[in-house]
Scaffold this motif. Sequence first.
Motif, PDB file in Angstrom:
ATOM      1  N   VAL A  82       2.194  -7.602   3.918  1.00  0.00           N
ATOM      2  CA  VAL A  82       1.687  -7.488   2.709  1.00  0.00           C
ATOM      3  C   VAL A  82      -0.031  -7.791   2.697  1.00  0.00           C
ATOM      4  CG1 VAL A  82       1.592  -8.133   0.141  1.00  0.00           C
ATOM      5  CG2 VAL A  82       3.854  -8.233   1.392  1.00  0.00           C
ATOM      6  N   ARG A  83      -0.587  -6.500   2.444  1.00  0.00           N
ATOM      7  CA  ARG A  83      -2.075  -6.628   2.641  1.00  0.00           C
ATOM      8  C   ARG A  83      -2.573  -7.010   1.262  1.00  0.00           C
ATOM      9  NH1 ARG A  83      -2.221  -1.074   5.366  1.00  0.00           N
ATOM     10  NH2 ARG A  83      -0.363  -0.725   4.132  1.00  0.00           N
ATOM     11  N   THR A  84      -3.556  -7.895   1.424  1.00  0.00           N
ATOM     12  CA  THR A  84      -4.347  -8.033   0.019  1.00  0.00           C
ATOM     13  C   THR A  84      -5.854  -8.032   0.011  1.00  0.00           C
ATOM     14  OG1 THR A  84      -4.575 -10.570   0.483  1.00  0.00           O
ATOM     15  CG2 THR A  84      -2.642  -9.949  -0.626  1.00  0.00           C
ATOM     16  N   LYS A  85      -6.381  -7.977  -1.120  1.00  0.00           N
ATOM     17  CA  LYS A  85      -7.884  -7.625  -1.146  1.00  0.00           C
ATOM     18  C   LYS A  85      -8.245  -8.472  -2.221  1.00  0.00           C
ATOM     19  CE  LYS A  85     -11.013  -3.906   0.036  1.00  0.00           C
ATOM     20  NZ  LYS A  85     -11.308  -2.863   0.602  1.00  0.00           N
ATOM     21  N   ILE A  86      -9.635  -8.987  -1.995  1.00  0.00           N
ATOM     22  CA  ILE A  86     -10.261  -9.764  -3.443  1.00  0.00           C
ATOM     23  C   ILE A  86     -11.394  -8.658  -3.967  1.00  0.00           C
ATOM     24  CG2 ILE A  86     -11.514 -11.589  -4.267  1.00  0.00           C
ATOM     25  CD1 ILE A  86      -8.968 -12.556  -2.986  1.00  0.00           C
ATOM     26  N   PHE A  87     -10.843  -8.432  -5.204  1.00  0.00           N
ATOM     27  CA  PHE A  87     -11.890  -7.637  -6.173  1.00  0.00           C
ATOM     28  C   PHE A  87     -12.196  -8.448  -7.297  1.00  0.00           C
ATOM     29  CE2 PHE A  87      -9.024  -4.630  -4.253  1.00  0.00           C
ATOM     30  CZ  PHE A  87      -9.924  -3.615  -3.596  1.00  0.00           C
ATOM     31  N   ASP A  88     -13.505  -8.723  -7.383  1.00  0.00           N
ATOM     32  CA  ASP A  88     -14.199  -9.363  -8.636  1.00  0.00           C
ATOM     33  C   ASP A  88     -13.409 -10.768  -8.743  1.00  0.00           C
ATOM     34  OD1 ASP A  88     -15.770  -7.398  -9.621  1.00  0.00           O
ATOM     35  OD2 ASP A  88     -14.144  -6.343 -10.565  1.00  0.00           O
ATOM     36  N   GLY A  89     -13.449 -11.451  -7.635  1.00  0.00           N
ATOM     37  CA  GLY A  89     -12.902 -12.825  -7.628  1.00  0.00           C
ATOM     38  C   GLY A  89     -11.243 -12.882  -7.564  1.00  0.00           C
ATOM     39  N   LYS A  90     -10.588 -11.836  -7.797  1.00  0.00           N
ATOM     40  CA  LYS A  90      -9.190 -11.857  -8.131  1.00  0.00           C
ATOM     41  C   LYS A  90      -8.351 -11.293  -7.147  1.00  0.00           C
ATOM     42  CE  LYS A  90      -9.678 -12.321 -13.023  1.00  0.00           C
ATOM     43  NZ  LYS A  90      -9.897 -11.607 -14.194  1.00  0.00           N
ATOM     44  N   ILE A  91      -7.325 -11.728  -6.736  1.00  0.00           N
ATOM     45  CA  ILE A  91      -6.315 -11.231  -5.750  1.00  0.00           C
ATOM     46  C   ILE A  91      -5.778  -9.614  -6.170  1.00  0.00           C
ATOM     47  CG2 ILE A  91      -4.466 -12.682  -6.126  1.00  0.00           C
ATOM     48  CD1 ILE A  91      -4.048 -12.693  -2.884  1.00  0.00           C
ATOM     49  N   TYR A  92      -5.692  -8.956  -5.224  1.00  0.00           N
ATOM     50  CA  TYR A  92      -4.966  -7.705  -5.410  1.00  0.00           C
ATOM     51  C   TYR A  92      -4.037  -7.560  -4.213  1.00  0.00           C
ATOM     52  CZ  TYR A  92      -7.540  -6.139  -9.622  1.00  0.00           C
ATOM     53  OH  TYR A  92      -8.034  -6.104 -10.821  1.00  0.00           O
ATOM     54  N   PHE A  93      -2.822  -6.951  -4.570  1.00  0.00           N
ATOM     55  CA  PHE A  93      -1.737  -6.579  -3.415  1.00  0.00           C
ATOM     56  C   PHE A  93      -1.599  -5.098  -3.166  1.00  0.00           C
ATOM     57  CE2 PHE A  93      -0.881 -10.497  -5.473  1.00  0.00           C
ATOM     58  CZ  PHE A  93      -0.384 -11.409  -4.273  1.00  0.00           C
ATOM     59  N   CYS A  94      -1.515  -4.613  -2.090  1.00  0.00           N
ATOM     60  CA  CYS A  94      -1.134  -3.535  -1.708  1.00  0.00           C
ATOM     61  C   CYS A  94      -0.007  -2.889  -2.363  1.00  0.00           C
ATOM     62  CB  CYS A  94      -1.400  -3.220  -0.166  1.00  0.00           C
ATOM     63  SG  CYS A  94      -1.093  -1.341   0.235  1.00  0.00           S
ATOM     64  N   GLY A  95      -0.134  -2.020  -3.127  1.00  0.00           N
ATOM     65  CA  GLY A  95       1.164  -1.630  -3.956  1.00  0.00           C
ATOM     66  C   GLY A  95       2.224  -1.190  -2.892  1.00  0.00           C
ATOM     67  N   LYS A  96       1.862  -0.417  -1.970  1.00  0.00           N
ATOM     68  CA  LYS A  96       2.938   0.301  -0.927  1.00  0.00           C
ATOM     69  C   LYS A  96       3.688  -0.834  -0.236  1.00  0.00           C
ATOM     70  CE  LYS A  96       3.661   3.581   2.553  1.00  0.00           C
ATOM     71  NZ  LYS A  96       3.081   4.514   3.690  1.00  0.00           N
ATOM     72  N   ASP A  97       2.597  -1.914   0.235  1.00  0.00           N
ATOM     73  CA  ASP A  97       3.268  -2.898   0.863  1.00  0.00           C
ATOM     74  C   ASP A  97       4.444  -3.718   0.110  1.00  0.00           C
ATOM     75  OD1 ASP A  97       1.623  -2.098   2.932  1.00  0.00           O
ATOM     76  OD2 ASP A  97       0.174  -3.864   2.688  1.00  0.00           O
ATOM     77  N   VAL A  98       4.112  -4.100  -1.048  1.00  0.00           N
ATOM     78  CA  VAL A  98       4.815  -4.737  -2.079  1.00  0.00           C
ATOM     79  C   VAL A  98       6.320  -3.927  -2.170  1.00  0.00           C
ATOM     80  CG1 VAL A  98       5.290  -5.520  -4.519  1.00  0.00           C
ATOM     81  CG2 VAL A  98       2.967  -5.736  -3.386  1.00  0.00           C
ATOM     82  N   CYS A  99       6.006  -2.594  -2.377  1.00  0.00           N
ATOM     83  CA  CYS A  99       7.705  -1.901  -2.553  1.00  0.00           C
ATOM     84  C   CYS A  99       8.204  -1.909  -1.501  1.00  0.00           C
ATOM     85  CB  CYS A  99       6.959  -0.437  -3.138  1.00  0.00           C
ATOM     86  SG  CYS A  99       6.346  -0.202  -4.801  1.00  0.00           S
ATOM     87  N   GLU A 100       7.567  -1.742  -0.309  1.00  0.00           N
ATOM     88  CA  GLU A 100       8.272  -1.937   0.985  1.00  0.00           C
ATOM     89  C   GLU A 100       8.934  -2.958   1.107  1.00  0.00           C
ATOM     90  OE1 GLU A 100       5.862  -0.581   4.308  1.00  0.00           O
ATOM     91  OE2 GLU A 100       5.525   1.356   3.573  1.00  0.00           O
ATOM     92  N   ALA A 101       8.344  -4.199   0.900  1.00  0.00           N
ATOM     93  CA  ALA A 101       8.748  -5.765   0.851  1.00  0.00           C
ATOM     94  C   ALA A 101      10.092  -5.980   0.048  1.00  0.00           C
ATOM     95  CB  ALA A 101       7.765  -6.660   0.589  1.00  0.00           C
ATOM     96  N   ILE A 102      10.067  -5.256  -1.004  1.00  0.00           N
ATOM     97  CA  ILE A 102      11.182  -5.469  -1.769  1.00  0.00           C
ATOM     98  C   ILE A 102      12.304  -4.102  -1.790  1.00  0.00           C
ATOM     99  CG2 ILE A 102      10.158  -7.047  -3.291  1.00  0.00           C
ATOM    100  CD1 ILE A 102       9.870  -5.094  -5.613  1.00  0.00           C
ATOM    101  N   ALA A 103      12.036  -3.180  -1.010  1.00  0.00           N
ATOM    102  CA  ALA A 103      13.023  -2.308  -0.883  1.00  0.00           C
ATOM    103  C   ALA A 103      12.947  -0.927  -1.524  1.00  0.00           C
ATOM    104  CB  ALA A 103      14.435  -2.602  -0.427  1.00  0.00           C
ATOM    105  N   ILE A 104      11.831  -0.893  -2.302  1.00  0.00           N
ATOM    106  CA  ILE A 104      11.770   0.168  -3.493  1.00  0.00           C
ATOM    107  C   ILE A 104      11.239   1.337  -2.437  1.00  0.00           C
ATOM    108  CG2 ILE A 104      10.157   1.286  -5.218  1.00  0.00           C
ATOM    109  CD1 ILE A 104      10.220  -1.641  -6.341  1.00  0.00           C
ATOM    110  N   LYS A 105      12.268   2.463  -2.361  1.00  0.00           N
ATOM    111  CA  LYS A 105      11.789   3.653  -1.508  1.00  0.00           C
ATOM    112  C   LYS A 105      10.734   4.592  -1.883  1.00  0.00           C
ATOM    113  CE  LYS A 105      16.403   3.943   0.471  1.00  0.00           C
ATOM    114  NZ  LYS A 105      16.412   3.071   1.479  1.00  0.00           N
ATOM    115  N   ASN A 106      10.461   4.722  -3.312  1.00  0.00           N
ATOM    116  CA  ASN A 106       9.433   5.560  -3.800  1.00  0.00           C
ATOM    117  C   ASN A 106       8.429   4.856  -4.348  1.00  0.00           C
ATOM    118  OD1 ASN A 106       8.275   7.696  -4.933  1.00  0.00           O
ATOM    119  ND2 ASN A 106       9.907   8.489  -6.103  1.00  0.00           N
TER     120      ASN A 106
END
Length: 163
Positions: A15-39
């Motif tokens: 799961v890739r993350t990146k900080i924007f304006d001091g807040k953490i954001y998660f790569c949406g595609k990685d999150v979906c793959e981690a919890i088995a959301i195919k689309n």
Amino acid sequence: MTNAISIHNFNQSKVRTKIFDGKIYFCGKDVCEAIAIKNSKDALQRLTKGVVIADLPTAGGIQQAKFINEPNLYKIVLQSRKPQAEPFVNWVCNEVLPSIRKTGAYAAAPKADSWEVSDADLIRVLHNWHATKNKKETEEFRRLHAEIDMLRQKLSEVKKIVQ
């Protein structure tokens, strides 16, 4: 905004993350793959606020990816009925976010029997230090780095004696 991307491991998923304006954001595609959301495209399309599109280096070159904020992470995961969603929520809530809030970074705990610092760990520490740019953390990093150098020197001396 920082260009630094952190990679976290959840079970077999990255799961890739990146900080924007001091807040953490998660790569949406990685999150979906981690919890088995195919689309993932469909799941992320429903989100209107708290989504940032950013360049992401990949093996195929620079790609654009959607990064989602913490509330959107919870929306996607809590709305999922997949069995993988619950352990993911527990991991994010109990490990990742508390660590980021406390230290400014998340790193999985090293193995108990590992006493040497790998290059990857050292680079990760350097990256986290650079991303935070905090004087207190900089001083602590320098102290730890000096301690590592001292321990490496002692190890070298012990190896000479043993041989």
